[in-house]
Design a protein around this motif. Sequence first.
Motif, PDB file in Angstrom:
ATOM      1  N   ALA A  62       0.830  -1.213   0.000  1.00 55.12           N
ATOM      2  CA  ALA A  62       0.000   0.000   0.000  1.00 55.12           C
ATOM      3  C   ALA A  62       0.861   1.258   0.000  1.00 55.12           C
ATOM      4  CB  ALA A  62      -0.938  -0.007   1.202  1.00 55.12           C
ATOM      5  N   ASN A  63       1.930   1.266   0.798  1.00 59.38           N
ATOM      6  CA  ASN A  63       2.826   2.422   0.859  1.00 59.38           C
ATOM      7  C   ASN A  63       4.043   2.274  -0.033  1.00 59.38           C
ATOM      8  OD1 ASN A  63       1.303   3.884   2.851  1.00 59.38           O
ATOM      9  ND2 ASN A  63       2.058   2.443   4.387  1.00 59.38           N
ATOM     10  N   GLN A  64       4.058   1.238  -0.862  1.00 59.96           N
ATOM     11  CA  GLN A  64       5.102   1.014  -1.850  1.00 59.96           C
ATOM     12  C   GLN A  64       6.496   0.967  -1.222  1.00 59.96           C
ATOM     13  OE1 GLN A  64       4.689   3.923  -4.981  1.00 59.96           O
ATOM     14  NE2 GLN A  64       2.704   3.142  -5.620  1.00 59.96           N
ATOM     15  N   ARG A  65       6.640   0.145  -0.193  1.00 53.71           N
ATOM     16  CA  ARG A  65       7.960  -0.034   0.403  1.00 53.71           C
ATOM     17  C   ARG A  65       8.041  -1.424   1.032  1.00 53.71           C
ATOM     18  NH1 ARG A  65       7.926   3.813   5.847  1.00 53.71           N
ATOM     19  NH2 ARG A  65       6.184   2.797   6.902  1.00 53.71           N
ATOM     20  N   PHE A  66       9.198  -2.038   0.885  1.00 56.61           N
ATOM     21  CA  PHE A  66       9.475  -3.344   1.468  1.00 56.61           C
ATOM     22  C   PHE A  66      10.531  -3.154   2.545  1.00 56.61           C
ATOM     23  CE2 PHE A  66       8.347  -5.999  -2.565  1.00 56.61           C
ATOM     24  CZ  PHE A  66       7.034  -5.569  -2.445  1.00 56.61           C
ATOM     25  N   ARG A  67      10.187  -3.489   3.778  1.00 55.05           N
ATOM     26  CA  ARG A  67      11.130  -3.391   4.874  1.00 55.05           C
ATOM     27  C   ARG A  67      11.643  -4.796   5.197  1.00 55.05           C
ATOM     28  NH1 ARG A  67       8.398  -0.161   8.626  1.00 55.05           N
ATOM     29  NH2 ARG A  67       7.525  -1.962   9.717  1.00 55.05           N
ATOM     30  N   ILE A  68      12.927  -5.001   4.992  1.00 53.27           N
ATOM     31  CA  ILE A  68      13.550  -6.299   5.213  1.00 53.27           C
ATOM     32  C   ILE A  68      14.700  -6.096   6.190  1.00 53.27           C
ATOM     33  CG2 ILE A  68      14.634  -8.297   4.123  1.00 53.27           C
ATOM     34  CD1 ILE A  68      13.305  -7.477   1.515  1.00 53.27           C
ATOM     35  N   TRP A  95      12.364   0.566  -1.939  1.00 53.03           N
ATOM     36  CA  TRP A  95      11.319   1.383  -2.553  1.00 53.03           C
ATOM     37  C   TRP A  95      11.187   1.012  -4.022  1.00 53.03           C
ATOM     38  CZ3 TRP A  95       8.685   4.925   0.558  1.00 53.03           C
ATOM     39  CH2 TRP A  95       9.210   5.117   1.825  1.00 53.03           C
ATOM     40  N   PRO A  96      10.189   1.553  -4.705  1.00 48.06           N
ATOM     41  CA  PRO A  96      10.084   1.252  -6.145  1.00 48.06           C
ATOM     42  C   PRO A  96      11.354   1.587  -6.919  1.00 48.06           C
ATOM     43  CG  PRO A  96       8.055   2.268  -5.367  1.00 48.06           C
ATOM     44  CD  PRO A  96       9.024   2.327  -4.229  1.00 48.06           C
ATOM     45  N   GLN A  97      12.120   2.568  -6.423  1.00 51.92           N
ATOM     46  CA  GLN A  97      13.384   2.917  -7.078  1.00 51.92           C
ATOM     47  C   GLN A  97      14.423   1.814  -6.949  1.00 51.92           C
ATOM     48  OE1 GLN A  97      11.667   4.645  -4.894  1.00 51.92           O
ATOM     49  NE2 GLN A  97      11.618   6.837  -5.308  1.00 51.92           N
ATOM     50  N   ASP A  98      14.209   0.893  -6.003  1.00 55.40           N
ATOM     51  CA  ASP A  98      15.164  -0.192  -5.776  1.00 55.40           C
ATOM     52  C   ASP A  98      14.707  -1.491  -6.415  1.00 55.40           C
ATOM     53  OD1 ASP A  98      16.810   1.444  -4.053  1.00 55.40           O
ATOM     54  OD2 ASP A  98      15.264   1.191  -2.524  1.00 55.40           O
ATOM     55  N   LEU A  99      13.937  -1.387  -7.485  1.00 49.70           N
ATOM     56  CA  LEU A  99      13.394  -2.580  -8.136  1.00 49.70           C
ATOM     57  C   LEU A  99      14.502  -3.496  -8.640  1.00 49.70           C
ATOM     58  CD1 LEU A  99      10.840  -4.048  -9.089  1.00 49.70           C
ATOM     59  CD2 LEU A  99      10.971  -2.749 -11.221  1.00 49.70           C
ATOM     60  N   THR A 100      15.659  -2.925  -8.978  1.00 51.24           N
ATOM     61  CA  THR A 100      16.743  -3.756  -9.496  1.00 51.24           C
ATOM     62  C   THR A 100      17.215  -4.769  -8.450  1.00 51.24           C
ATOM     63  OG1 THR A 100      18.312  -2.027  -8.846  1.00 51.24           O
ATOM     64  CG2 THR A 100      17.550  -2.024 -11.130  1.00 51.24           C
ATOM     65  N   ILE A 101      17.181  -4.382  -7.169  1.00 52.45           N
ATOM     66  CA  ILE A 101      17.609  -5.317  -6.122  1.00 52.45           C
ATOM     67  C   ILE A 101      16.676  -6.520  -6.068  1.00 52.45           C
ATOM     68  CG2 ILE A 101      17.896  -5.599  -3.626  1.00 52.45           C
ATOM     69  CD1 ILE A 101      18.870  -2.760  -3.474  1.00 52.45           C
ATOM     70  N   LEU A 102      15.369  -6.269  -6.135  1.00 53.53           N
ATOM     71  CA  LEU A 102      14.406  -7.377  -6.152  1.00 53.53           C
ATOM     72  C   LEU A 102      14.594  -8.238  -7.401  1.00 53.53           C
ATOM     73  CD1 LEU A 102      11.184  -5.540  -4.929  1.00 53.53           C
ATOM     74  CD2 LEU A 102      12.734  -6.968  -3.599  1.00 53.53           C
ATOM     75  N   ALA A 103      14.934  -7.582  -8.524  1.00 53.44           N
ATOM     76  CA  ALA A 103      15.166  -8.337  -9.758  1.00 53.44           C
ATOM     77  C   ALA A 103      16.390  -9.239  -9.618  1.00 53.44           C
ATOM     78  CB  ALA A 103      15.349  -7.375 -10.928  1.00 53.44           C
TER      79      ALA A 103
END
Length: 471
Positions: free
Chosen positions: A76-82, A88-96
């Motif tokens: 909902a707030n577009q952030r993943f806390r690990i 954040w959405p700007q860090d999509l490359t890390i998830l990729a």
Amino acid sequence: MEQKVKVMAADKVKIQRPDPNKKNNDYSPRSRIYVRDVKGKLEYFRRIFGFLLLFVFAAIPWLQWNGDQAVLLDIANQRFRIFGMTLWPQDLTILAWISIVAAFALFFVTTLYGRVWCGFMCPQTTWTFIFMWIEKKFEGPRNKQIALDRRPWDFDKAWRKTGKHAAWLLVALLTSMTFVGYFTDVSNLFTNFWTFDVGFWAIFSVLFFTFCTYGNAGWMREIMCTHMCPYARFQSAMFDKDTVTVSYDPNRGEPRGPRSRKADHKAEGLGDCIDCYMCVQVCPTGIDIRNGLQYECINCGACVDACNDVMDKMNYPRGLIRFTTERNLKGGRTRKTRFKAVGYFVVMIAMTALLIWDISTRKPLEVDVLRDRNQLYSISMDGWVQNVYTLKVLNKSQLPQTFTIEVDGFDRTQLSGNTTVTIDGGSIATVPVTLAVHPDDVTQRVHDIRFVVTSTDGEVTEQHETSFLYE
């Protein structure tokens, strides 16, 4: 006689669900697989490993980090806390990168050891075995389950079936709430769900995943593995003659056939397989491993334990069904190092290095500057040229930080607004500012300027280039 034994044994493998509306149930869209209990080293290891994974799955949402939920995938707030990192959405490359590394790790392990993921780590397999254990507690072992399904409805059958499905739904509900707890505050979810004091999407998600877990592990079971899981379809592209899989040794087992325990089966021209169908009865997908490698096989090793138990009773050597390779069955020597495996390993290491590099070079601060487009510029009371900007300052760290805002590009400037801002960890702040420039310094219609945001300790600095207009 041998043919009769085979037919009778095969008849016990799959028994269609009785239809109370038909006296003769000749057809069923799906025959239920009654799985026999099995004991052995592989089964013991799978249970211990499954309980360990189940504990990790249930415990992670409850872990705390700096007073907050350690793992929270807040869509909902577009952030993943690990733990100590917020994506954040700007860090999509890390998830990729994480997804790519996981994929090549799966390819690498599959090339070496087949579908061990499916047999020992897949959630579908783990929850299916949990549901089968519950089924056994209410309905008894395999032969009693068959008898219960065949007999007409009575009180005993009704309460056993009702208790089983109620226990299934309870496990499915707890599983669903734990899973949804990865995406919302887990303590509030477990506290407020029963009073419906949570949002619509939280309730919908819990009920939806409860239904999915109940259906997948309780009813569909092997259908998920054989018809819906894409891994079962493309796994053969990673297999070769040196891939370790559950295999039947036909050179030793054939010709198969029943015999007395005291008889000399070699003198009778028989192999070690007594054709007892135990390997089929313990298989969760209902296949006969003696027919060779099949895509339905999930490499769980249940047939290995069952066959070893039979071999022990017959005083035969173990290993008629075992984890081995096609090359080994043909008398060759398994090659552990080969081009395909090395290729997957090299790519996996390279992707892991890129993931580590991306994380290590990730800046804990991100700044975005938006100029007010409703008004290109304005003139202040003392004649200075003004532009209005909105800064979005994102603190990617897990600790509160105080930042100062400055601007470069002109000699004489006045920056009004909140130029010192404190932002909580993993939060974003919107800061409106007005930049006023001395009119003698504005020599053209568009000037390039740069906002500089720096932490008070000077360790973190981020710059953002934009334009100053006078037209």
